[in-house]
Scaffold this active site. Structure first.
Site, PDB file in Angstrom:
ATOM      1  N   THR A  16      33.565  37.758  44.912  1.00  0.00           N
ATOM      2  CA  THR A  16      32.793  38.154  44.867  1.00  0.00           C
ATOM      3  C   THR A  16      33.276  38.854  43.790  1.00  0.00           C
ATOM      4  O   THR A  16      32.747  38.367  42.242  1.00  0.00           O
ATOM      5  CB  THR A  16      32.057  39.388  45.099  1.00  0.00           C
ATOM      6  N   ALA A  17      34.808  38.627  43.465  1.00  0.00           N
ATOM      7  CA  ALA A  17      35.458  39.713  42.289  1.00  0.00           C
ATOM      8  C   ALA A  17      35.430  38.378  41.632  1.00  0.00           C
ATOM      9  O   ALA A  17      35.820  38.884  39.589  1.00  0.00           O
ATOM     10  CB  ALA A  17      37.428  40.013  43.218  1.00  0.00           C
ATOM     11  N   ILE A  47      36.436  36.276  51.416  1.00  0.00           N
ATOM     12  CA  ILE A  47      36.391  37.006  52.818  1.00  0.00           C
ATOM     13  C   ILE A  47      35.286  37.219  53.217  1.00  0.00           C
ATOM     14  O   ILE A  47      35.541  37.257  55.081  1.00  0.00           O
ATOM     15  CB  ILE A  47      36.800  38.270  52.276  1.00  0.00           C
ATOM     16  N   LYS A  80      18.991  50.736  49.533  1.00  0.00           N
ATOM     17  CA  LYS A  80      20.182  51.785  50.297  1.00  0.00           C
ATOM     18  C   LYS A  80      20.511  53.141  49.528  1.00  0.00           C
ATOM     19  O   LYS A  80      20.929  53.222  48.572  1.00  0.00           O
ATOM     20  CB  LYS A  80      21.420  51.503  49.965  1.00  0.00           C
TER      21      LYS A  80
HETATM   22  C1  FAD Z   1      35.991  44.584  56.584  1.00  0.00           C
HETATM   23  C2  FAD Z   1      36.007  44.145  55.024  1.00  0.00           C
HETATM   24  C3  FAD Z   1      34.373  44.901  54.559  1.00  0.00           C
HETATM   25  C4  FAD Z   1      34.189  45.025  53.369  1.00  0.00           C
HETATM   26  N1  FAD Z   1      32.837  45.632  53.341  1.00  0.00           N
HETATM   27  C5  FAD Z   1      32.197  46.537  51.793  1.00  0.00           C
HETATM   28  C6  FAD Z   1      30.874  46.704  51.274  1.00  0.00           C
HETATM   29  O1  FAD Z   1      30.500  47.091  52.522  1.00  0.00           O
HETATM   30  N2  FAD Z   1      30.698  47.098  50.077  1.00  0.00           N
HETATM   31  C7  FAD Z   1      31.336  46.759  48.667  1.00  0.00           C
HETATM   32  O2  FAD Z   1      32.259  47.131  48.107  1.00  0.00           O
HETATM   33  N3  FAD Z   1      32.849  46.071  49.597  1.00  0.00           N
HETATM   34  C8  FAD Z   1      33.381  45.546  50.619  1.00  0.00           C
HETATM   35  N4  FAD Z   1      34.511  45.334  50.943  1.00  0.00           N
HETATM   36  C9  FAD Z   1      35.179  44.571  50.145  1.00  0.00           C
HETATM   37  C10 FAD Z   1      34.587  43.496  49.363  1.00  0.00           C
HETATM   38  O3  FAD Z   1      34.019  42.252  50.504  1.00  0.00           O
HETATM   39  C11 FAD Z   1      35.509  42.855  48.672  1.00  0.00           C
HETATM   40  O4  FAD Z   1      35.851  43.619  47.726  1.00  0.00           O
HETATM   41  C12 FAD Z   1      35.013  41.442  48.064  1.00  0.00           C
HETATM   42  O5  FAD Z   1      34.222  40.523  47.971  1.00  0.00           O
HETATM   43  C13 FAD Z   1      35.862  40.738  46.752  1.00  0.00           C
HETATM   44  O6  FAD Z   1      36.666  39.867  47.387  1.00  0.00           O
HETATM   45  P1  FAD Z   1      37.937  38.953  45.910  1.00  0.00           P
HETATM   46  O7  FAD Z   1      36.536  37.794  45.288  1.00  0.00           O
HETATM   47  O8  FAD Z   1      38.578  39.928  45.641  1.00  0.00           O
HETATM   48  O9  FAD Z   1      38.547  38.311  47.191  1.00  0.00           O
HETATM   49  P2  FAD Z   1      37.852  36.876  48.272  1.00  0.00           P
HETATM   50  O10 FAD Z   1      36.909  36.521  48.649  1.00  0.00           O
HETATM   51  O11 FAD Z   1      39.163  36.705  49.556  1.00  0.00           O
HETATM   52  O12 FAD Z   1      38.371  35.439  47.385  1.00  0.00           O
HETATM   53  C14 FAD Z   1      39.710  34.767  46.962  1.00  0.00           C
HETATM   54  C15 FAD Z   1      39.088  33.520  46.394  1.00  0.00           C
HETATM   55  O13 FAD Z   1      40.416  33.468  46.094  1.00  0.00           O
HETATM   56  C16 FAD Z   1      40.394  31.681  46.227  1.00  0.00           C
HETATM   57  N5  FAD Z   1      41.999  31.706  46.480  1.00  0.00           N
HETATM   58  C17 FAD Z   1      43.186  32.229  47.002  1.00  0.00           C
HETATM   59  N6  FAD Z   1      43.806  31.124  46.619  1.00  0.00           N
HETATM   60  C18 FAD Z   1      43.666  30.632  45.761  1.00  0.00           C
HETATM   61  C19 FAD Z   1      44.105  28.977  45.688  1.00  0.00           C
HETATM   62  N7  FAD Z   1      45.660  29.233  45.760  1.00  0.00           N
HETATM   63  N8  FAD Z   1      43.605  28.762  44.551  1.00  0.00           N
HETATM   64  C20 FAD Z   1      42.316  28.279  44.187  1.00  0.00           C
HETATM   65  N9  FAD Z   1      41.827  29.286  44.712  1.00  0.00           N
HETATM   66  C21 FAD Z   1      42.498  29.960  45.649  1.00  0.00           C
HETATM   67  C22 FAD Z   1      40.286  31.839  47.502  1.00  0.00           C
HETATM   68  O14 FAD Z   1      39.027  30.679  47.323  1.00  0.00           O
HETATM   69  C23 FAD Z   1      38.750  32.401  47.369  1.00  0.00           C
HETATM   70  O15 FAD Z   1      37.595  31.873  45.970  1.00  0.00           O
HETATM   71  C24 FAD Z   1      34.898  44.992  52.544  1.00  0.00           C
HETATM   72  C25 FAD Z   1      36.170  44.641  52.984  1.00  0.00           C
HETATM   73  C26 FAD Z   1      36.723  44.272  53.769  1.00  0.00           C
HETATM   74  C27 FAD Z   1      37.452  43.537  54.366  1.00  0.00           C
END
Ligand code: FAD
Length: 504
Positions: A16-17, A47, A80
């Site tokens: 998502t980020a 995640i 919501k």
């Molecule tokens: C239990 C739980 C419930 C949640 N519920 C909510 C909610 O209801 N509302 C809300 O706003 N937020 C919620 N969140 C937070 C939300 O899920 C995250 O903020 C959001 O999904 C963003 O995640 P991210 O993109 O930072 O990381 P991730 O989804 O973990 O993505 C990481 C990315 O990095 C890539 N990557 C990592 N290392 C490498 C590498 N070495 N080489 C290439 N690629 C790499 C991976 O392939 C992946 O694409 C929740 C979180 C948790 C833990």
């Protein structure tokens, strides 16, 4: 960093980020000459949770040229109006933290003062009747916010002007939609595993992939999730651990089949060592249990979750350990951490995606103006610290104000509070008010709704007025509740019919 030549921006991570950042940073590439590349790998899954938002999600949608109808059609989205907290103050009690505004002022006297002045006469201290979004949520009626008529009387109450709402959605489908937007804007995508990072004292210069390619850039956005490959691992950014304030450290998530029409609110149901969530989309329910592993084992949490969810399981329960806290300086040198790499506050008030959108936007504005100076990164980091601290204190308030008697909840009643939270609770106790910053994400109504719901010990005696005046105030409160009820009664659409009309 240079601000004169076009910038090469590389985003590590396609969750998502990563795709929110890409959709925002890739706007207007043709004018700036900048380039945006997202690098991610299927070997490291995203995640896979994060499906509830707060009303600021609409800023993201506007910003990237999407509408809620797009999410209804392509991301199984539902509306919501707030979060229902069950069993948080005591087992068997519940309240809603709804979006939008509560009540109406009486001749310039704020609503909360009127309510507090007569609260000692109420049989139950329930704010729901005064919250249009909550009343609409429980009635399963959906309407968009109304515009106050130009010729409105200054003191006239228009409940439907006070509602507000957000969305629930499938996070993977939202990411797919944002990816499509980003690629249409001219961003590119590389599926590669980053195995090494090249950096020196000035910052990061390149990422090395498992096939030996070097990906160079001027600016790196670390969206690599909790690993924090660039910020935490490579630049050793300072992570402030907040587990002593918010001790839940594990979640187990599972999806189930939807058994009835999706609710207009998220459910947050407290249990003996944490809470569980229920988020209903059009096609399924997202469930999860959040717990503190000092007080509950994985087996206990899993069996509790599985015994309480409604509907058949769609996937296997998945454990997600987490550490609550944040980077003190997510923007360091030429690298900006956004998303879980920058920190995590547990998902109690659905704030993570808001933080992603806001800080991707701030970065986009800085890049757009070519303002890549220390002053800009200092301001960015300061705003991040202020906001994450205020959210932390708000989340903590849900835990520390409780009347439950299990060891976890007893510990929360007496745990060490942050200086900010102590001040907020003391102000609320004595004034019913609290001095938040102007930019606070959760304003007075949010704090008030949650603390009344949690059974907070306001100084009710101090706010009370003479019986005759209290009777007047009670009459006013009844009028406000009646107006809310009457206006909600006029809403044509149920949640289902609204979704169907937007899908067509
Ligand atoms: C239990 C739980 C419930 C949640 N519920 C909510 C909610 O209801 N509302 C809300 O706003 N937020 C919620 N969140 C937070 C939300 O899920 C995250 O903020 C959001 O999904 C963003 O995640 P991210 O993109 O930072 O990381 P991730 O989804 O973990 O993505 C990481 C990315 O990095 C890539 N990557 C990592 N290392 C490498 C590498 N070495 N080489 C290439 N690629 C790499 C991976 O392939 C992946 O694409 C929740 C979180 C948790 C833990």
């Amino acid at each position: 960093m240079s601000d004169s030549k076009p910038l090469k921006i590389v985003i590590l991570g396609g969750g998502t980020a990563g795709w929110v950042s890409a959709a925002i940073l890739s706007k207007g590439l043709a004018e700036t000459g900048n380039s945006v590349t997202v690098v991610d790998t299927a070997e490291i899954p995203t995640i896979g949770v994060g499906e509830a938002s707060i009303p600021t999600i609409y800023e993201l949608l506007r910003n990237v040229g999407l509408s809620d109808a797009d999410l209804i059609k392509e991301a199984e989205a539902t509306f919501k109006y707030g979060i229902q907290f069950e069993n948080w103050s005591k087992v068997g009690e519940s309240y809603m933290h709804s979006f939008g505004n509560m009540g109406h002022n009486l001749k310039g006297i704020e609503f909360f003062k009127i309510w507090l002045s007569s609260a000692q006469y109420f049989s139950s201290r329930d704010l729901t009747p005064f919250m249009p979004s909550a009343v609409a949520a429980y009635a399963d009626r959906f309407a968009r916010v109304a515009v106050r008529p130009d010729n409105a009387e200054p003191h006239q109450y228009y409940p439907m002007c006070e509602i507000s709402y957000a969305l629930h959605f499938d996070a993977a489908l939202l990411a797919r939609l944002l990816k499509r937007k980003s690629l249409e804007n001219g961003a590119s995508h590389l599926s590669k595993h980053v195995v090494d990072v090249i950096s020196d004292e000035t910052g990061i210069s390149a990422l090395k992939t498992d096939d030996g390619e070097l990906i160079e850039a001027d600016v790196f956005v670390d969206c690599s999730g909790m690993r924090g490959v660039l910020s935490r691992q490579e630049l050793a950014s300072d992570f402030e651990n907040w587990q002593s304030f918010l001790p839940c450290d594990t979640a187990i998530a599972v999806q189930t089949e939807l058994t009835k029409t999706p609710r207009l609110y998220t459910r947050s149901i407290a249990h003996e060592a944490g809470w569980r969530w229920e988020i209903q989309l059009q096609n399924r329910t997202g469930n999860g249990i959040v717990y503190c592993s000092d007080f509950m084992s994985e087996d206990q949490a899993t069996s509790k979750l599985l015994s309480e969810v409604e509907g058949k399981l769609i996937n296997e329960p998945r454990k997600i350990p987490f550490k609550t806290g944040r980077l003190n300086n997510p923007w360091q040198k030429n690298c900006v951490a956004i998303g879980l790499s920058a920190g995590f506050l547990e998902p109690l008030e659905s704030t993570s995606i808001h933080l992603i959108c806001k800080y991707a936007n701030l970065l986009g504005e800085a890049l757009g103006k070519g303002e890549l100076t220390h002053e800009t990164s200092d301001e960015f980091n300061m705003e991040w610290r202020r906001e994450t601290e205020e959210i932390r204190d708000f989340l903590m308030a849900h835990y520390v104000v409780n009347q439950r008697d299990e060891p976890f909840w007893k510990k929360m009643q007496t745990c060490e509070q942050t200086a900010g939270l102590k001040r907020y609770l003391s102000e609320l106790h004595s004034m019913g008010w609290l001095s938040l910053s102007d930019q606070a994400l959760f304003g007075h109504d949010s704090w008030f709704e949650v603390l009344v719901g949690q059974g907070f010990n306001f100084d009710y005696q101090k706010f009370s007025v003479q019986p005759a005046q209290a009777q007047q105030h009670i009459g006013f409160l009844q009028n406000v509740a009646g107006a809310v009820q009457a206006e909600v009664g006029k809403i044509q659409n149920s949640h289902k019919s609204m979704i169907e009309s937007l899908r067509d």
